[in-house]
Design a protein around this motif. Structure first.
Motif, PDB file in Angstrom:
ATOM      1  N   ALA A  48       0.822  -1.213   0.000  1.00 16.85           N
ATOM      2  CA  ALA A  48       0.000   0.000   0.000  1.00 16.85           C
ATOM      3  C   ALA A  48       0.850   1.255   0.000  1.00 16.85           C
ATOM      4  O   ALA A  48       0.466   2.263  -0.573  1.00 16.85           O
ATOM      5  CB  ALA A  48      -0.906   0.014   1.206  1.00 16.85           C
ATOM      6  N   THR A  49       1.983   1.211   0.652  1.00 13.27           N
ATOM      7  CA  THR A  49       2.880   2.357   0.646  1.00 13.27           C
ATOM      8  C   THR A  49       3.853   2.288  -0.520  1.00 13.27           C
ATOM      9  O   THR A  49       4.861   2.983  -0.541  1.00 13.27           O
ATOM     10  CB  THR A  49       3.660   2.417   1.968  1.00 13.27           C
ATOM     11  OG1 THR A  49       4.380   1.191   2.143  1.00 13.27           O
ATOM     12  CG2 THR A  49       2.729   2.616   3.141  1.00 13.27           C
ATOM     13  N   GLU A  53       5.782  -4.944   2.221  1.00 14.52           N
ATOM     14  CA  GLU A  53       5.876  -5.015   3.674  1.00 14.52           C
ATOM     15  C   GLU A  53       4.912  -6.059   4.208  1.00 14.52           C
ATOM     16  O   GLU A  53       3.905  -6.389   3.576  1.00 14.52           O
ATOM     17  CB  GLU A  53       5.541  -3.655   4.298  1.00 14.52           C
ATOM     18  CG  GLU A  53       6.492  -2.542   3.925  1.00 14.52           C
ATOM     19  CD  GLU A  53       6.114  -1.233   4.579  1.00 14.52           C
ATOM     20  OE1 GLU A  53       6.522  -1.023   5.746  1.00 14.52           O
ATOM     21  OE2 GLU A  53       5.410  -0.435   3.962  1.00 14.52           O
ATOM     22  N   SER A  54       5.207  -6.566   5.396  1.00 19.58           N
ATOM     23  CA  SER A  54       4.338  -7.540   6.024  1.00 19.58           C
ATOM     24  C   SER A  54       3.018  -6.901   6.416  1.00 19.58           C
ATOM     25  O   SER A  54       2.967  -5.759   6.880  1.00 19.58           O
ATOM     26  CB  SER A  54       5.007  -8.120   7.278  1.00 19.58           C
ATOM     27  OG  SER A  54       4.088  -8.908   8.004  1.00 19.58           O
ATOM     28  N   LEU A  55       1.941  -7.648   6.263  1.00 20.22           N
ATOM     29  CA  LEU A  55       0.615  -7.168   6.629  1.00 20.22           C
ATOM     30  C   LEU A  55       0.572  -6.646   8.062  1.00 20.22           C
ATOM     31  O   LEU A  55      -0.008  -5.605   8.344  1.00 20.22           O
ATOM     32  CB  LEU A  55      -0.398  -8.307   6.431  1.00 20.22           C
ATOM     33  CG  LEU A  55      -1.850  -8.085   6.817  1.00 20.22           C
ATOM     34  CD1 LEU A  55      -2.754  -8.866   5.877  1.00 20.22           C
ATOM     35  CD2 LEU A  55      -2.106  -8.546   8.247  1.00 20.22           C
ATOM     36  N   GLN A  56       1.173  -7.384   8.967  1.00 21.96           N
ATOM     37  CA  GLN A  56       1.103  -7.003  10.378  1.00 21.96           C
ATOM     38  C   GLN A  56       1.960  -5.788  10.705  1.00 21.96           C
ATOM     39  O   GLN A  56       1.875  -5.247  11.795  1.00 21.96           O
ATOM     40  CB  GLN A  56       1.536  -8.180  11.259  1.00 21.96           C
ATOM     41  CG  GLN A  56       0.533  -9.320  11.314  1.00 21.96           C
ATOM     42  CD  GLN A  56      -0.799  -8.892  11.877  1.00 21.96           C
ATOM     43  OE1 GLN A  56      -1.746  -8.651  11.140  1.00 21.96           O
ATOM     44  NE2 GLN A  56      -0.892  -8.792  13.191  1.00 21.96           N
ATOM     45  N   ASP A  57       2.774  -5.338   9.745  1.00 22.12           N
ATOM     46  CA  ASP A  57       3.632  -4.184   9.985  1.00 22.12           C
ATOM     47  C   ASP A  57       3.121  -2.899   9.345  1.00 22.12           C
ATOM     48  O   ASP A  57       3.680  -1.834   9.577  1.00 22.12           O
ATOM     49  CB  ASP A  57       5.040  -4.461   9.451  1.00 22.12           C
ATOM     50  CG  ASP A  57       5.761  -5.534  10.249  1.00 22.12           C
ATOM     51  OD1 ASP A  57       5.389  -5.741  11.424  1.00 22.12           O
ATOM     52  OD2 ASP A  57       6.666  -6.181   9.697  1.00 22.12           O
ATOM     53  N   VAL A  58       2.060  -3.004   8.535  1.00 23.21           N
ATOM     54  CA  VAL A  58       1.596  -1.836   7.801  1.00 23.21           C
ATOM     55  C   VAL A  58       0.413  -1.201   8.528  1.00 23.21           C
ATOM     56  O   VAL A  58      -0.598  -1.856   8.767  1.00 23.21           O
ATOM     57  CB  VAL A  58       1.197  -2.212   6.364  1.00 23.21           C
ATOM     58  CG1 VAL A  58       0.626  -1.014   5.633  1.00 23.21           C
ATOM     59  CG2 VAL A  58       2.405  -2.755   5.620  1.00 23.21           C
TER      60      VAL A  58
END
Length: 748
Positions: A48-49, A53-58
Motif C-alpha cells: 500500500a505504501t 511489507e508484512s501485513l502485520q507491519d503496515v
C-alpha cells in the motif's frame, strides 16, 4: 526465473488458512503472500505504501481476500465481496454499481458522479463504477482499504479503495480447468488457465472464463426466468525479466457482461392509484418481496457492458534506487433498458447508456530500503472522456405520451505529483508522511430535449461548464513497535474528489428557475483519524487487529430520487466513526477460525436541503420537498456488521484431502436510500455460505459443492419510490437467493 512465486504462495496460504482473508484483516492494499512467517501463518506481503511489507507491519485498515477464497466461496461478482467484509456495501443500482465503505459513498443516481471508493487493478485506477461489473476470476488477491486514501492512491478515494492484484505467470508450466453447474437456476461457469515460462526470461499467463447466471425471478406476465446474465472475459499477462532488477509486465484484458431481462418489482403498493390500476388489470399482480414479478416492459429489458483494459509496468534499477513506470489505457461501454415501476402497465421505461475512455501514466522513484530514511517520489497523469445517456419514454401515462432525452459529455485531465517518506529515529518508532498535490480540469456539457407530451417540469435546457481545482492531500502516521508481537499506530489521512455537473436530471431547468438547484456541485473533501493495534497471540497461532476511526466529510456529494425528481447537491457535513476488530487463530491442526466485526455510527452533521423522509404526514418536509437531515443516519450504514469463518483441511489417507469452509455474515438494519424511508430499509439479517470438497492431495483434481445464501434470505438490493406513482409505492431489486453449485477442477 521467479515469475509466479508470490502467486503460488498466495494459493498455498489460502488453502492452509483461508480464514485469514475472510476476517477483515488490517493491512494496506495490493499485496501478495510470502513463503514463510515467524508467526505460524503464511505471511502476507502488501504494498500500500508502494513498498513490499508484512501485513502485520503496515498501519492501515484493509480487508484482504485471497484468490483462493474467492473461488472457494463462489464469489464471482464484486457485490459478492460484501458477504465476507464488514463495513462494505456493493450494490447494483438503477444506473450503475454503487460502493459504500464505512457508510460513505456517492451513489449512482447522478451519472456524472465519480465514486468515493476508487477501483485499482495492478495499481491502475479505473475511473468508473461500471468497471465493478467485470467478473472476479484468476486474481491473486483483493484488498479493500478503508478510509480516505488521497495521499497513497490519489483522488476519488475519500471513502477508501478496492485494489485487485491479478495472477502472474508461474515458474512451472501448467494448464488448469475449472467448471461448475448451478442446480437451482440452471447456471454454469467454465474457467481455463495456461501459465508458464517460454524461456529463461519470458513467461506468459492466459486466463478466460465463460459464465451464465440463470434467472432467479419468475416473470409471470411473460413466463420467463429473469434476469439471465451471460459473461465472457479473457486476460493475458506477459512478464519479461532479462536481468536482475529489470522487469516488464504487460496485461491486456476485456470481455462482455450481457443481461437479458429485468430485476425490479413493486414490493409496496401503498395508496397509489396506478398501483390500484395494476392490481385491477393484472391477475398476477402482487407487492410481496419474493422471487416473482409480473412485468410487461414497454421496451425489452437488458443490461450490456463491454470492457477493454491494458497496462504496461516497467521496473528499472538505477543503482540502489528503482524507477517504475505504469502506462495504462482502457474503457467501458454500457447500454441498458429498464422498466423501473416493476409492473405490467407499460407506461414508462428508460434507456441508459455510458461510454468511457481513459489513459494514465505514472512514474515513481523508490529509494533503497533498510535504512533509517526511505522515500518514494512520483507523479501520476490521467485523462478521460465520458458520454452518458438517459432516455425516458412514456406511453399513455395519462395525458403524457412522449420521450425525454438527456445527454452528457465530459472531458477531464488531472496531474498529481506525490511524495511518501519514512523515518525511523529509533528502532521501535517510525514516522510516515505522505503528500499529494492534484491539479484537475473538468469540462462538462449537458442537454435535455423532449418530444410529444411530457411532464410540465421536464423543460428543455443546455448547459456547459468548466471547473479547475487544486488540492493538497497530506497524511501522517506514527507507528510504534514495543515488541515483535505488537504494533501500535495512529494516523491522519485526507482525501478529495472534484466537483462536477449534473448529467441526467429532466427537471433541472425547472428547479434552476425556481432557485432550488444549480447546474454544478462542489468538490468533496474528507479527513480521517485512526488508531489501531496489531498483535500476535498464542505463540504465533493467533492474530488480533483492532482499529478505531473517525472520518469527517465536508460537502459530501449526494443524489437521491424522491419519486418525482432527483435531488443532487452537497450535504454540508457528515461523520462516520466506529471500531473494527479482526481475529484469526489456528485452533487445531488444519482448522482455522476467523472472526471480524464492526460498529459504525454514521450520521449527517449538517444537511439543510436533503430529501424528505418518506413518512406521511411529514411536518418537516418543505414545500420544495426538502428537509434538514442533520443528525439523521447515513444510508447503507448498518450499525453492526460481522463475519465468522471456519476452515477445515484434513488428509484422507495418503492420496486424498478433504476441505470444508463455513462463512456466516451479519448486518443490522440499514437504510437503502438517502430519503431514509422505512419502506426501503433492510432489517437485520444473516446469510450463510459453505463449501465441501474432496480431491487429490497434490491438487491435481478436486470436486466440490458450494452453497451461497443457504437459508434463502431475501434482501433488498436497491430500492426507491416508484417513479410518478406516489402514495408510498416502492420498487426494488433483490439480492440473489439460495444458490447451489457443483464444481470440478483439474490441473495438468
Amino acid at each position: 526465473m521467479k515469475y509466479g512465486r508470490r502467486f503460488a504462495v498466495t494459493c498455498r496460504a489460502g488453502a492452509a488458512g483461508i480464514a485469514l482473508t475472510a476476517a477483515a484483516t488490517h493491512a494496506a492494499a495490493q499485496g501478495t503472500e510470502s513463503p514463510s512467517s515467524a508467526h505460524g501463518f503464511e505471511e502476507i506481503i502488501v504494498t500500500a505504501t508502494k513498498r513490499a511489507e508484512s501485513l502485520q507491519d503496515v498501519p492501515i485498515s484493509v480487508a484482504v481476500i485471497s484468490g483462493n477464497m474467492i473461488n472457494e466461496l463462489g464469489l464471482s461478482r464484486f457485490e459478492d465481496l460484501q458477504s465476507t467484509i464488514p463495513n462494505v456495501q456493493i450494490d447494483n443500482s438503477l444506473g450503475a454499481p454503487s460502493i459504500f465503505i464505512r457508510g460513505m459513498g456517492s451513489g449512482a443516481s447522478n451519472f456524472s458522479f465519480e465514486q468515493s471508493v476508487g477501483l485499482f487493478v495492478d495499481g491502475v485506477y479505473s475511473g468508473r463504477s461500471r468497471f465493478f461489473t467485470v467478473p472476479l476470476f484468476d486474481v491473486a488477491q483483493v484488498e479493500i482499504v478503508r478510509g480516505p486514501q488521497g495521499a497513497l492512491f490519489g483522488r476519488n478515494t475519500n471513502a477508501g479503495a478496492v485494489s485487485i492484484t491479478t495472477a502472474k505467470p508461474t515458474d512451472e508450466r501448467f494448464i488448469s480447468l475449472r467448471g461448475g453447474y448451478e442446480v437451482l437456476y440452471d447456471g454454469y461457469f467454465l474457467e481455463g488457465i495456461a501459465s508458464g515460462p517460454l524461456s529463461d526470461t519470458f513467461g506468459v499467463r492466459v486466463a478466460g472464463t465463460v459464465n451464465r447466471e440463470g434467472g432467479y425471478l419468475r416473470n409471470h406476465a411473460t413466463g420467463k426466468r429473469e434476469p439471465v446474465t451471460d459473461t465472457w472475459y479473457l486476460r493475458g499477462t506477459a512478464v519479461w525479466k532479462p536481468s536482475d532488477g529489470f522487469s516488464a509486465t504487460l496485461r491486456v484484458e476485456g470481455g462482455k457482461v450481457d443481461q437479458d431481462g429485468g430485476v425490479f418489482q413493486l414490493f409496496n403498493r401503498g395508496t397509489a392509484a396506478l398501483a390500484d390500476l395494476w392490481f385491477a388489470t393484472d391477475p398476477n399482480a402482487e407487492d410481496n418481496l419474493d422471487l416473482n414479478r409480473s412485468v410487461i416492459p414497454l421496451l425489452p429489458e437488458f443490461d450490456d457492458t463491454d470492457t477493454l483494459n491494458g497496462s504496461l509496468t516497467i521496473e528499472i534499477p538505477l543503482g540502489d534506487h528503482t524507477l517504475t513506470s505504469i502506462t495504462a489505457a482502457g474503457g467501458v461501454n454500457n447500454l441498458k433498458s429498464v422498466e423501473y415501476t416493476g409492473t405490467s402497465l407499460q407506461i414508462a421505461a428508460s434507456t441508459l447508456g455510458e461510454n468511457f475512455d481513459q489513459w494514465s501514466q505514472e512514474v515513481r522513484l523508490s529509494s533503497p530500503t533498510g535504512g533509517a530514511f526511505e522515500y518514494i517520489l512520483g507523479v501520476l497523469y490521467t485523462r478521460h472522456k465520458l458520454k452518458t445517456l438517459q432516455e425516458s419514454e412514456f406511453n399513455n401515462f395519462g395525458p403524457f405520451t412522449g420521450v425525454s432525452t438527456r445527454t452528457y459529455h465530459e472531458r477531464d485531465r488531472a496531474i498529481s505529483p506525490f511524495l511518501s517518506a519514512t523515518w525511523s529515529p529509533i528502532e521501535q518508532l517510525t514516522l510516515i508522511g505522505g503528500l499529494r498535490y492534484t491539479d484537475e480540469v473538468k469540462r462538462g456539457r449537458t442537454s435535455h430535449v423532449a418530444s410529444g407530451v411530457i411532464f410540465p417540469t421536464y423543460l428543455p435546457y443546455s448547459y456547459s461548464g468548466r471547473r479547475h481545482e487544486k488540492h493538497f492531500t497530506p497524511s501522517l502516521t506514527v507507528q510504534y513497535k514495543p515488541s515483535r508481537e505488537l504494533m501500535l499506530y495512529a494516523l491522519y489521512a485526507t482525501g478529495t474528489k472534484a466537483g462536477g455537473f449534473l448529467s441526467n436530471d429532466a427537471t433541472l431547468q425547472a428547479r434552476i428557475l425556481a432557485g432550488t438547484n444549480d447546474y454544478e456541485f462542489e468538490e468533496e473533501t474528507a479527513k480521517s483519524y485512526e488508531v489501531g493495534v496489531k498483535a500476535t497471540l498464542f505463540g504465533g497461532k493467533g492474530l488480533l487487529n483492532v482499529a478505531a476511526f473517525q472520518t469527517d466529510f465536508d460537502d459530501l456529494q449526494v443524489s437521491n430520487f424522491n419519486g418525482d425528481f432527483f435531488i443532487t447537491n452537497n450535504a454540508a457535513k457528515a461523520r462516520s466513526k466506529g471500531i473494527e476488530a479482526d481475529f484469526r487463530a489456528n485452533v487445531a491442526e488444519g482448522v482455522t477460525l476467523g472472526l471480524s466485526g464492526a460498529y459504525l455510527d454514521g450520521k449527517f452533521r449538517e444537511y439543510p436541503n436533503g430529501p424528505c423522509i418518506d413518512v406521511t404526514p411529514n411536518p418537516d418536509c418543505s414545500a420544495l420537498q426538502t428537509q434538514d437531515l442533520g443528525g439523521y443516519r447515513l444510508q447503507r450504514a448498518p450499525k453492526w456488521t460481522g463475519s465468522a469463518n471456519l476452515d477445515v483441511r484434513r488428509p484422507i489417507g495418503s492420496d486424498l484431502a478433504f476441505g470444508g469452509t463455513l462463512n456466516v455474515n451479519y448486518k443490522s438494519k440499514y437504510y437503502g436510500g438517502q430519503n431514509l424511508s422505512e419502506y426501503d430499509a433492510e432489517k437485520a439479517f444473516a446469510k450463510i455460505n459453505a463449501r465441501l470438497a474432496i480431491g487429490a492431495s497434490d491438487d491435481r483434481w478436486q470436486v466440490a459443492v458450494v452453497g451461497r445464501n443457504l437459508t434463502n434470505k431475501l434482501t433488498k438490493n436497491w430500492s426507491f419510490p416508484t417513479p410518478a406513482f406516489g402514495g408510498n409505492a416502492h420498487t426494488t431489486s433483490i439480492s440473489q437467493p439460495r444458490m447451489i453449485t457443483i464444481e470440478a477442477q483439474t490441473r495438468f
